[in-house]
Scaffold this motif. Sequence first.
Motif, PDB file in Angstrom:
ATOM      1  N   ILE A   1      -0.822  -8.406  -2.010  1.00  0.00           N
ATOM      2  CA  ILE A   1      -1.580  -7.155  -2.090  1.00  0.00           C
ATOM      3  C   ILE A   1      -0.734  -5.997  -2.617  1.00  0.00           C
ATOM      4  N   GLY A   2       0.547  -6.254  -2.865  1.00  0.00           N
ATOM      5  CA  GLY A   2       1.412  -5.209  -3.374  1.00  0.00           C
ATOM      6  C   GLY A   2       2.865  -5.625  -3.301  1.00  0.00           C
ATOM      7  N   ARG A   3       3.738  -4.636  -3.402  1.00  0.00           N
ATOM      8  CA  ARG A   3       5.177  -4.901  -3.410  1.00  0.00           C
ATOM      9  C   ARG A   3       5.892  -3.784  -2.663  1.00  0.00           C
ATOM     10  N   VAL A   4       6.946  -4.138  -1.934  1.00  0.00           N
ATOM     11  CA  VAL A   4       7.748  -3.146  -1.214  1.00  0.00           C
ATOM     12  C   VAL A   4       8.560  -2.354  -2.228  1.00  0.00           C
ATOM     13  N   ILE A   5       8.417  -1.027  -2.207  1.00  0.00           N
ATOM     14  CA  ILE A   5       9.158  -0.199  -3.159  1.00  0.00           C
ATOM     15  C   ILE A   5      10.281   0.600  -2.495  1.00  0.00           C
ATOM     16  N   ARG A   6      10.195   0.791  -1.196  1.00  0.00           N
ATOM     17  CA  ARG A   6      11.295   1.441  -0.479  1.00  0.00           C
ATOM     18  C   ARG A   6      11.058   1.311   1.024  1.00  0.00           C
ATOM     19  N   VAL A   7      12.091   1.696   1.799  1.00  0.00           N
ATOM     20  CA  VAL A   7      12.008   1.693   3.255  1.00  0.00           C
ATOM     21  C   VAL A   7      12.292   3.110   3.734  1.00  0.00           C
ATOM     22  N   GLU A   8      11.407   3.641   4.554  1.00  0.00           N
ATOM     23  CA  GLU A   8      11.597   4.974   5.117  1.00  0.00           C
ATOM     24  C   GLU A   8      12.100   4.829   6.549  1.00  0.00           C
ATOM     25  N   HIS A   9      13.151   5.574   6.885  1.00  0.00           N
ATOM     26  CA  HIS A   9      13.747   5.506   8.217  1.00  0.00           C
ATOM     27  C   HIS A   9      13.403   6.772   9.000  1.00  0.00           C
ATOM     28  N   PHE A  10      12.736   6.603  10.114  1.00  0.00           N
ATOM     29  CA  PHE A  10      12.370   7.722  10.978  1.00  0.00           C
ATOM     30  C   PHE A  10      12.863   7.440  12.394  1.00  0.00           C
ATOM     31  N   PRO A  11      13.003   8.481  13.214  1.00  0.00           N
ATOM     32  CA  PRO A  11      13.490   8.260  14.579  1.00  0.00           C
ATOM     33  C   PRO A  11      12.653   7.261  15.372  1.00  0.00           C
ATOM     34  N   ALA A  12      11.344   7.303  15.218  1.00  0.00           N
ATOM     35  CA  ALA A  12      10.497   6.419  16.020  1.00  0.00           C
ATOM     36  C   ALA A  12      10.520   4.986  15.520  1.00  0.00           C
ATOM     37  N   GLN A  13      10.510   4.804  14.189  1.00  0.00           N
ATOM     38  CA  GLN A  13      10.454   3.456  13.619  1.00  0.00           C
ATOM     39  C   GLN A  13      10.713   3.528  12.120  1.00  0.00           C
ATOM     40  N   ASP A  14      10.901   2.355  11.523  1.00  0.00           N
ATOM     41  CA  ASP A  14      11.021   2.269  10.077  1.00  0.00           C
ATOM     42  C   ASP A  14       9.648   1.956   9.485  1.00  0.00           C
ATOM     43  N   LEU A  15       9.458   2.370   8.245  1.00  0.00           N
ATOM     44  CA  LEU A  15       8.202   2.116   7.541  1.00  0.00           C
ATOM     45  C   LEU A  15       8.502   1.438   6.208  1.00  0.00           C
ATOM     46  N   LEU A  16       7.749   0.388   5.905  1.00  0.00           N
ATOM     47  CA  LEU A  16       7.788  -0.190   4.574  1.00  0.00           C
ATOM     48  C   LEU A  16       6.790   0.563   3.703  1.00  0.00           C
ATOM     49  N   VAL A  17       7.250   1.017   2.546  1.00  0.00           N
ATOM     50  CA  VAL A  17       6.353   1.673   1.598  1.00  0.00           C
ATOM     51  C   VAL A  17       5.945   0.619   0.579  1.00  0.00           C
ATOM     52  N   ILE A  18       4.663   0.308   0.537  1.00  0.00           N
ATOM     53  CA  ILE A  18       4.148  -0.747  -0.319  1.00  0.00           C
ATOM     54  C   ILE A  18       3.280  -0.142  -1.413  1.00  0.00           C
ATOM     55  N   ARG A  19       3.601  -0.495  -2.652  1.00  0.00           N
ATOM     56  CA  ARG A  19       2.752  -0.086  -3.772  1.00  0.00           C
ATOM     57  C   ARG A  19       1.750  -1.203  -4.014  1.00  0.00           C
ATOM     58  N   THR A  20       0.476  -0.867  -3.903  1.00  0.00           N
ATOM     59  CA  THR A  20      -0.573  -1.866  -4.005  1.00  0.00           C
ATOM     60  C   THR A  20      -0.911  -2.157  -5.461  1.00  0.00           C
ATOM     61  N   GLU A  21      -1.754  -3.160  -5.642  1.00  0.00           N
ATOM     62  CA  GLU A  21      -2.176  -3.544  -6.985  1.00  0.00           C
ATOM     63  C   GLU A  21      -2.942  -2.415  -7.676  1.00  0.00           C
ATOM     64  N   SER A  22      -3.532  -1.527  -6.872  1.00  0.00           N
ATOM     65  CA  SER A  22      -4.261  -0.386  -7.443  1.00  0.00           C
ATOM     66  C   SER A  22      -3.367   0.844  -7.609  1.00  0.00           C
ATOM     67  N   ASP A  23      -2.034   0.636  -7.466  1.00  0.00           N
ATOM     68  CA  ASP A  23      -1.027   1.681  -7.668  1.00  0.00           C
ATOM     69  C   ASP A  23      -1.049   2.752  -6.580  1.00  0.00           C
ATOM     70  N   ASP A  24      -1.595   2.422  -5.405  1.00  0.00           N
ATOM     71  CA  ASP A  24      -1.514   3.322  -4.257  1.00  0.00           C
ATOM     72  C   ASP A  24      -0.269   2.985  -3.450  1.00  0.00           C
ATOM     73  N   GLU A  25       0.200   3.954  -2.665  1.00  0.00           N
ATOM     74  CA  GLU A  25       1.317   3.709  -1.753  1.00  0.00           C
ATOM     75  C   GLU A  25       0.793   3.669  -0.327  1.00  0.00           C
ATOM     76  N   VAL A  26       1.132   2.602   0.396  1.00  0.00           N
ATOM     77  CA  VAL A  26       0.693   2.429   1.774  1.00  0.00           C
ATOM     78  C   VAL A  26       1.925   2.337   2.668  1.00  0.00           C
ATOM     79  N   LEU A  27       1.903   3.043   3.783  1.00  0.00           N
ATOM     80  CA  LEU A  27       3.004   3.008   4.741  1.00  0.00           C
ATOM     81  C   LEU A  27       2.686   1.995   5.831  1.00  0.00           C
ATOM     82  N   VAL A  28       3.551   1.010   5.994  1.00  0.00           N
ATOM     83  CA  VAL A  28       3.337  -0.045   6.975  1.00  0.00           C
ATOM     84  C   VAL A  28       4.466  -0.019   8.002  1.00  0.00           C
ATOM     85  N   PRO A  29       4.171   0.190   9.288  1.00  0.00           N
ATOM     86  CA  PRO A  29       5.220   0.165  10.318  1.00  0.00           C
ATOM     87  C   PRO A  29       5.975  -1.160  10.286  1.00  0.00           C
TER      88      PRO A  29
END
Length: 208
Positions: free
Chosen positions: A134-162
């Motif tokens: 459904i997409g590809r991991v383009i970066r990892v965001e590091h936050f105090p509570a948790q890390d998030l995978l930033v996924i660019r979808t096939e429709s060129d949207d960015e989705v944040l996944v815990p």
Amino acid sequence: MTEVAGDPPSETGGEKTQLRVGRLVKAHGLKGAIKLELYTDDPEGRFVPGAVFTLQVPESSPWHGKPLTVREFRWMNSHAVAFFEGVEDRDAAEELIRAILWIDQDPAVVPVEEDAWFDHQLVGLDAVRDGQIIGRVIRVEHFPAQDLLVIRTESDDEVLVPFVKAIVPEVDVSQGRVILTPPAGLLEELVDSDDSGSEEAETPADQS
């Protein structure tokens, strides 16, 4: 997830990979001790006396740009607690609450701990849900509570996944993929919306 590596939290010059190993969560007692939230499976190895950490803190913090050195590490009632050089009382400890601790890591070294990856190992992996990419991991965001995978979808949207086991149960670097089992609604923009259009097409027009 445990240790996750990423870019250093401050500009230090040169290429560097750093590993996030803990977060300071609460002052303990009156002598500067601080409770730790651990992001490592080897706290005794990471928090040895003399270990030096880079701090991720707001620019307004008096500790911004300063290193933090371990003086003592111990367990108190099953909680990880550390004492640090220059932190002698509760007031000083309170200034460090919510700080994230990073250590320098040789980028050529692959993590040996279970469920530990560097950012560069995750970036570029296919995101797979229900057997479909459904997409590809383009970066990892590091936050105090948790890390998030930033996924660019096939429709060129960015989705944040815990980046937690319940939502990302499998990371297979050798196969180039992460498996996602997101809760309902997290990726709902990826649901094929053609059904609504076809339903309208199949509805016969009124003829009078």
